[in-house]
Design an enzyme around this catalytic site. Structure first.
Site, PDB file in Angstrom:
ATOM      1  N   ASN A  49       0.832  -1.240  -0.099  1.00 12.68           N
ATOM      2  CA  ASN A  49       0.021  -0.189   0.011  1.00 12.68           C
ATOM      3  C   ASN A  49       0.761   1.274   0.010  1.00 12.68           C
ATOM      4  OD1 ASN A  49       0.610  -0.843   2.670  1.00 12.68           O
ATOM      5  ND2 ASN A  49      -0.800   0.540   3.447  1.00 12.68           N
ATOM      6  N   GLU A  51       0.188   5.395   0.643  1.00  8.99           N
ATOM      7  CA  GLU A  51      -0.696   6.481   1.398  1.00  8.99           C
ATOM      8  C   GLU A  51      -0.334   7.680   0.879  1.00  8.99           C
ATOM      9  OE1 GLU A  51      -0.919   5.694   5.432  1.00  8.99           O
ATOM     10  OE2 GLU A  51      -2.291   3.945   5.052  1.00  8.99           O
ATOM     11  N   CYS A  60      -4.106   0.756  -2.232  1.00  5.27           N
ATOM     12  CA  CYS A  60      -4.119  -0.547  -1.540  1.00  5.27           C
ATOM     13  C   CYS A  60      -3.109  -1.382  -2.035  1.00  5.27           C
ATOM     14  CB  CYS A  60      -5.248  -1.375  -1.320  1.00  5.27           C
ATOM     15  SG  CYS A  60      -6.666  -0.529  -0.660  1.00  5.27           S
ATOM     16  N   GLU A  62      -3.302  -4.797  -2.762  1.00  2.00           N
ATOM     17  CA  GLU A  62      -3.945  -5.480  -3.523  1.00  2.00           C
ATOM     18  C   GLU A  62      -3.887  -4.916  -5.053  1.00  2.00           C
ATOM     19  OE1 GLU A  62      -4.908  -4.768  -0.867  1.00  2.00           O
ATOM     20  OE2 GLU A  62      -6.265  -6.078   0.175  1.00  2.00           O
ATOM     21  N   CYS A  93     -10.404  -4.530   0.763  1.00  2.00           N
ATOM     22  CA  CYS A  93     -11.566  -3.710   0.709  1.00  2.00           C
ATOM     23  C   CYS A  93     -12.551  -4.029  -0.595  1.00  2.00           C
ATOM     24  CB  CYS A  93     -11.125  -2.302   0.731  1.00  2.00           C
ATOM     25  SG  CYS A  93     -10.114  -1.684  -1.052  1.00  2.00           S
ATOM     26  N   CYS A  96     -10.669  -3.295  -3.962  1.00  2.00           N
ATOM     27  CA  CYS A  96      -9.965  -4.071  -4.276  1.00  2.00           C
ATOM     28  C   CYS A  96     -10.374  -5.460  -4.814  1.00  2.00           C
ATOM     29  CB  CYS A  96      -8.851  -4.365  -3.247  1.00  2.00           C
ATOM     30  SG  CYS A  96      -7.650  -3.393  -3.094  1.00  2.00           S
TER      31      CYS A  96
END
Ligand SMILES: [Zn+2]
Length: 140
Positions: A49, A51, A60, A62, A93, A96
């Site tokens: 990930n 940010e 993310c 994934e 999430c 993803c």
């Protein structure tokens, strides 16, 4: 379904995801995630990930892994391992899950922690009745 025994290939995927997790850029949430994808060509692509100060721009692990695979020319995804620290298993999430479905509707999903917990599931279980390419009308 924790602490499952995985195949050596699945454990290798978890190992790669764990290493990739160390590259995560998560100064705001401190929630570092690593992901590794095995493709039908038996290649492994990984992502962590990333940010951003503008939180909504965060990507993310994934999706980072999927985009890496697709950019390497691999669009057929067989399995993904997702790894976090601690004792609670990760849960991808919704965004993803949708992106994974585009390139691997039948993929296996291995959820893992750095402390050794494991759960093997499928994207079909995590995203039932998914919206995908087959949901659109045929091109005219
Ligand atoms: Zn996500």
């Amino acid at each position: 379904m924790s602490d499952e025994r995985l195949s050596p290939g699945d454990e290798e995927l978890v190992r790669v995801a764990s290493l990739q997790r160390e590259r995560a850029y998560a100064p705001y949430s401190r929630y570092k995630v690593g992901a590794a994808i095995r493709t039908k060509r038996n290649k492994i692509h990984s992502g962590a990930n990333v940010e951003n100060t503008s939180y909504g721009l965060t990507v993310c692990a994934e999706r980072a892994a999927v985009f890496t695979a697709v950019n390497a020319g691999d669009r057929e995804l067989d399995a993904i391992a997702i790894v976090i620290a601690g004792d609670e298993l990760p849960s991808p999430c919704g965004a993803c899950r949708q992106v994974l479905y585009e390139f691997g509707p039948a993929m296996r999903v291995i959820l893992a922690t750095t402390t050794g917990k494991r759960r093997a599931t499928t994207l079909a279980e995590l995203l039932p009745d998914a919206f995908g390419p087959a949901s659109l009308p045929p091109a005219s």
